[in-house]
Design a protein around this motif. Structure first.
Motif, short mmCIF file in Angstrom:
data_model
loop_
_atom_site.label_atom_id
_atom_site.label_comp_id
_atom_site.label_asym_id
_atom_site.label_seq_id
_atom_site.Cartn_x
_atom_site.Cartn_y
_atom_site.Cartn_z
N SER A 17 5.50 -2.61 -4.08
CA SER A 17 5.45 -1.16 -4.30
C SER A 17 6.44 -0.74 -5.39
O SER A 17 6.13 0.08 -6.24
N TYR A 18 7.64 -1.32 -5.34
CA TYR A 18 8.63 -1.02 -6.37
C TYR A 18 8.09 -1.38 -7.76
O TYR A 18 8.20 -0.60 -8.71
N VAL A 20 4.96 -1.77 -8.83
CA VAL A 20 3.85 -0.91 -9.25
C VAL A 20 4.34 0.47 -9.67
O VAL A 20 3.91 1.04 -10.67
N ALA A 21 5.28 1.03 -8.90
CA ALA A 21 5.73 2.40 -9.14
C ALA A 21 6.69 2.51 -10.32
O ALA A 21 6.74 3.55 -10.99
N LEU A 22 7.44 1.44 -10.58
CA LEU A 22 8.56 1.57 -11.52
C LEU A 22 8.43 0.76 -12.80
O LEU A 22 9.20 0.97 -13.75
N ASP A 24 6.62 0.70 -15.39
CA ASP A 24 6.39 1.36 -16.68
C ASP A 24 7.69 1.79 -17.35
O ASP A 24 7.80 1.76 -18.59
N GLN A 105 8.39 8.79 -0.79
CA GLN A 105 7.44 9.35 -1.74
C GLN A 105 7.82 8.86 -3.15
O GLN A 105 9.00 8.80 -3.49
N ILE A 106 6.80 8.52 -3.94
CA ILE A 106 7.07 7.99 -5.29
C ILE A 106 7.89 8.97 -6.12
O ILE A 106 8.83 8.59 -6.80
N GLU A 107 7.56 10.25 -6.04
CA GLU A 107 8.29 11.24 -6.82
C GLU A 107 9.75 11.31 -6.40
O GLU A 107 10.65 11.46 -7.23
N LEU A 110 11.47 8.17 -7.81
CA LEU A 110 11.70 8.29 -9.25
C LEU A 110 12.84 9.27 -9.56
O LEU A 110 13.69 9.01 -10.41
#
Length: 450
Positions: A17-18, A20-22, A24, A105-107, A110
């Protein structure tokens, strides 16, 4: 380069998950347990750690304790399944910066990462600025006894406690930065950062980002929000060296900062208040630069509130003996030498020379002389020809005597350079070896340079 985040969790799905989410915006370095996390921390330059509290074998609290022992400045965000107040408090006491709860939550993730990276960068920069300021203060200080420099010192005492902008002018190498350092040291802001910016050393397309910071995505390589020098210097002083190198557009933005006491990061419209004292330095006549449309007239008047002009060394030659002692002490320690000083003849040459490069030229020459010195006193023959010739120009009397004096100094200096090798000396002088032997005898150089 993207910031590196060490993600530590015993659940593969969380690590995935980390990534995929981070991935970029960040470089993710995964670790499945505390032991491997400690090894990766040592092997990589890590900007931030995401550390799970509940892990088998070595839990997050113990891993955090060992991380902080290995690197006290590492920034860590704890991740917990449940809000265990006791564990969170323990982690904060051990030095964790923040925590987030699973499932996150992803937001939220971030936002927390971005906020902590920004704060961490500011802490790191402040540590650097303080250590740099301490190093500069210990190594560099104003050394003088001349009336004109005493006037400068008196002026510093008057302007330092104020917050008004200072403009320091003078030739290259006169010690303008030392005056700026002394102003900050004596100011009420001395406990806060002194941020030094060499405006000429920053490419014109990056100068605004360097001074005012930028938002993530403001330009191609802006992977994350960055703090500018004005924000880093908040509460302290910003020293703008070679201020005339600022492009006109950056001059306009600087003028607004001085007027409004706030900055806008590149890529943002939000005004951020800054409490900063500005000290500007230049070796160029700003009035001339204004008349040539290279410098904004309104910015010149904003900067020229408290002007200080540092005189060249040729106008304060009584400072030379003190400066010589100061630099000899420093370079003796650096080179492990025991040079006691200059011979009387060498000091006379120093006093006769006009020092177009000012104190910096004097400093560089003394470092060279100490490194090459073979005696406790630096002899006149070791000095460069341009300094030796200056003494000749100060002489009065028959031409024959002046020529003889010059030959004595010049040939003696070449002999010193070649360590008394007459063959090499004759080659460098472009004369026959027998002619050199005659000159050595005529000029009385045989004993010291045989």
């Amino acid at each position: 380069m993207k910031p590196a985040i060490l993600a530590v969790d015993d659940e593969p799905s969380v690590l995935e998950s980390y990534c995929v989410a981070l991935e970029d915006d960040y470089r993710i370095i995964p670790a499945s347990d505390g032991k491997s996390a400690l090894e990766l921390l040592e092997a990589n330059n890590i900007d931030l750690v995401l550390l799970d509290i509940m892990m088998p074998k070595m839990d997050g609290i113990e891993t955090l304790r060992r991380m902080k022992k290995a690197d006290p400045d590492v920034d860590v965000i704890m991740v917990t399944v449940k809000k265990d107040v006791e564990s969170v408090v323990t982690c904060m006491k051990l030095g964790a910066r923040d925590y987030i709860s699973k499932p996150f939550q992803i937001e939220e993730l971030l936002h927390t990462i971005e906020r902590e990276l920004e704060a961490g960068a500011l802490r790191k920069e402040n540590r650097f600025l303080r250590s740099e300021m301490q190093g500069r203060s210990e190594e560099k200080k104003m050394v003088s006894c001349s009336p004109c420099m005493q006037h400068i010192s008196d002026t510093i005492a008057k302007v330092a406690p104020q917050d008004s902008t200072v403009l320091i002018t003078g030739e290259t190498g006169t010690g303008k930065e030392l005056v700026a350092l002394e102003i900050h040291r004596r100011s009420l802001r001395s406990a806060h950062p002194l941020c030094i910016v060499n405006c000429a050393a920053i490419p014109s397309e990056l100068i605004e980002s360097e001074l005012f910071g930028h938002e993530r995505g403001a330009f191609t390589s802006a992977y994350r929000k960055a703090i500018g020098k004005f924000e880093m210097a908040h509460g302290g002083t910003i020293l703008l060296d070679e201020i005339t190198a600022l492009p006109l557009e950056a001059q306009s933005r600087l003028l607004r900062v001085l007027q409004e006491r706030s900055i806008q990061r590149v890529g943002s419209t939000k005004a951020i208040p800054v409490d900063v004292r500005v000290v500007a330095i230049t070796n160029i006549d700003l009035k001339t630069a204004v008349s040539q449309s290279r410098f904004r007239e309104d910015l010149y008047y904003r900067l020229n509130v408290l002007p200080i002009e540092v005189p060249p060394l040729r106008e304060r030659k009584e400072d030379i003996p003190l400066l010589v002692k100061h630099f000899l002490d420093r370079f003796n320690k650096k080179a492990g030498k025991h040079v006691e000083g200059l011979s009387p003849e060498a000091l006379k040459c120093f006093m006769a020379y006009d020092w177009p490069g000012n104190v910096r030229e004097l400093e560089n020459l003394l470092e060279r002389l100490v490194v090459l010195a073979e005696r406790s006193l630096i002899p006149q023959e070791s000095l460069p020809v341009d300094i030796l010739s200056e003494e000749v120009f100060q002489m009065r009397g028959p031409l024959k005597k002046a020529v003889q004096k010059f030959e004595q100094r010049y040939i003696g200096a070449i002999l010193e350079k070649t360590r008394g090798n007459r063959g090499k000396t004759a080659d460098l002088l472009g004369i026959h070896r027998s002619t050199l032997a005659d000159k050595i005898q005529q000029l009385g150089l045989g004993e010291s340079n045989a």
